[in-house]
Scaffold this motif. Structure first.
Motif, PDB file in Angstrom:
ATOM      1  N   GLU A  93      -8.269   1.430 -11.787  1.00  0.00           N
ATOM      2  CA  GLU A  93      -7.570   0.242 -12.280  1.00  0.00           C
ATOM      3  C   GLU A  93      -8.557  -0.730 -12.938  1.00  0.00           C
ATOM      4  O   GLU A  93      -8.194  -1.492 -13.821  1.00  0.00           O
ATOM      5  N   GLU A  94      -9.809  -0.677 -12.499  1.00  0.00           N
ATOM      6  CA  GLU A  94     -10.819  -1.607 -13.004  1.00  0.00           C
ATOM      7  C   GLU A  94     -11.529  -1.117 -14.264  1.00  0.00           C
ATOM      8  O   GLU A  94     -12.422  -1.795 -14.767  1.00  0.00           O
ATOM      9  N   ASP A 117      -7.218   2.448  -7.026  1.00  0.00           N
ATOM     10  CA  ASP A 117      -7.144   0.985  -7.104  1.00  0.00           C
ATOM     11  C   ASP A 117      -8.164   0.532  -6.055  1.00  0.00           C
ATOM     12  O   ASP A 117      -7.885   0.538  -4.863  1.00  0.00           O
ATOM     13  N   LEU A 119      -9.594  -2.258  -5.131  1.00  0.00           N
ATOM     14  CA  LEU A 119      -9.282  -3.384  -4.258  1.00  0.00           C
ATOM     15  C   LEU A 119      -7.889  -3.878  -4.601  1.00  0.00           C
ATOM     16  O   LEU A 119      -7.655  -4.434  -5.672  1.00  0.00           O
ATOM     17  N   ASP A 120      -6.982  -3.627  -3.695  1.00  0.00           N
ATOM     18  CA  ASP A 120      -5.590  -4.012  -3.908  1.00  0.00           C
ATOM     19  C   ASP A 120      -5.293  -5.287  -3.138  1.00  0.00           C
ATOM     20  O   ASP A 120      -5.667  -5.414  -1.969  1.00  0.00           O
TER      21      ASP A 120
HETATM   22 MN    MN Z   1      -6.861  -3.816  -7.692  1.00  0.00          MN
END
Ligand code: MN
Ligand code: AHG
Ligand code: MN
Length: 334
Positions: A93-94, A117, A119-120
């Protein structure tokens, strides 16, 4: 079989033969995620000390430059996964684009792609509330020996070989599935070992919790509005309880244990919803179904959606079976 005090490491070895392609590689891959999760956990636990140790972009007293936690988590997972001869590509995601990993012998013959992901629920960090990591694993579809392509990442969720999440909560847990049910492991931080605390996790068929950012109510599709009104109506076990943490991992985890439904609909601001199909919805949908729950966009099973781009978003309704069926009914009749 569950033994008393069984660790995640022991569980992985014991259940290796259950994996569809039992070469030991997937076990090693889960193992490296276990390791990265410990590293990130250590950093997440220090988040409250940021004023003392230095904020993102600053240099701390030890001369280390400080990073935002989502950047840190992203790098920790990528580094750990790259160092093994198992993964041929990572999408995060990053990151704007997927990362190609040639493998130690530069032959491009590693088998798995990982989507994360890192860090969600990142907006929860500053306020000391639970965050998580979500991961999803597929076998590549392009031939071994060639670099991975977008096609390897754009597989429907029903092709996942494993998926899981880490929740950095009051305890840190890894919860994952390889298609044989869902198992949860709790970290004992004193000795850095995960124990098999939650065998065969199951969504209760019915629940009494609904999780949705109701601040966006006026922008919701009519079907979601109707379902929310249904949740609030005085009848039988209703009104339901409303609980929304703002971190998918934490909201999902609570709903799986207690029985509930999570909804992130499309809105005027986010016409396709907010959550990402590949990094958030597919892995959570795989876990949900493996735990007896359901995941839908209101009309279609999430796991059957053919992705068209890496960062694609999708409306997401997920949780206890009968609650999701009810929400779908409202969506489809609106
Ligand atoms: Mn995230
Ligand atoms: P991330 O921190 O990875 O960007 O994800 C946040 C997601 C999800 O975890 C959460 O449920 C949702 O965004 C919250 O969104 P709202 O603040 O719009 O409710
Ligand atoms: Mn997220």
């Amino acid at each position: 079989m569950r033994h008393k005090n069984q660790t995640l490491g022991e569980f992985i070895i014991e259940n290796q033969e259950e994996f569809k392609y039992s070469s030991g590689e997937l076990s090693r891959l889960i193992n490296s995620i276990r390791l990265a999760a410990k590293v990130v956990n250590h950093e997440v636990n220090k988040a409250g000390l940021v004023d003392i140790l230095g904020a993102a972009g600053e240099t701390n007293v030890q001369g280390e430059s400080q990073q935002k936690l989502d950047v840190y988590a992203n790098e920790a997972f990528i580094k750990t996964l790259t160092n093994r001869e198992i993964v041929c590509g990572i999408a995060s995601e990053e990151e704007d684009h997927f990362i190609t990993i040639k493998g130690r012998n530069q032959n491009n013959d590693n088998k798995y792609v990982v989507l994360i992901d890192p860090l969600d629920g990142s907006s929860n960090i500053d306020v000391n509330v639970s965050v998580g990591t979500i991961f999803s694993i597929y076998r590549r579809v392009t031939p071994s020996g060639t670099p991975v392509t977008l096609e390897d990442f754009l597989q429907p969720g029903n092709k996942q070989v494993a998926a899981g999440y880490i929740i950095y909560g009051t305890s840190t847990m890894i919860v994952y599935t390889t298609g044989h049910g869902v198992n949860g492991f709790t970290l004992n931080p004193a000795i850095g070992t995960y124990y098999h605390s939650h065998p065969n996790m199951q969504f209760p068929e019915d629940g009494t919790i609904y999780s949705v950012n109701e601040g966006n109510y006026v922008h919701f599709p009519q079907g979601v509005k109707d379902y929310i009104k249904y949740c609030q109506r005085e009848e039988g076990d209703r009104p339901y309880t409303s609980r929304y943490i703002g971190s998918l991992v934490s909201d999902f985890h609570r709903n799986m244990i207690k029985g509930g439904i999570y909804i992130y609909p499309n809105t005027a601001k986010n016409p396709d919803g907010k959550l990402r199909l590949l990094y958030e919805c597919n892995p959570m949908a795989f876990i949900a179904e493996q735990a007896g729950g359901l995941a839908s966009n209101g009309f279609t099973r999430i796991l059957d959606i053919q992705p068209t781009e890496l960062h694609q978003r999708v409306p997401f309704i997920c949780g206890s079976r009968n609650m999701v069926l009810k929400a779908e009914e409202f969506m489809q009749n609106a």
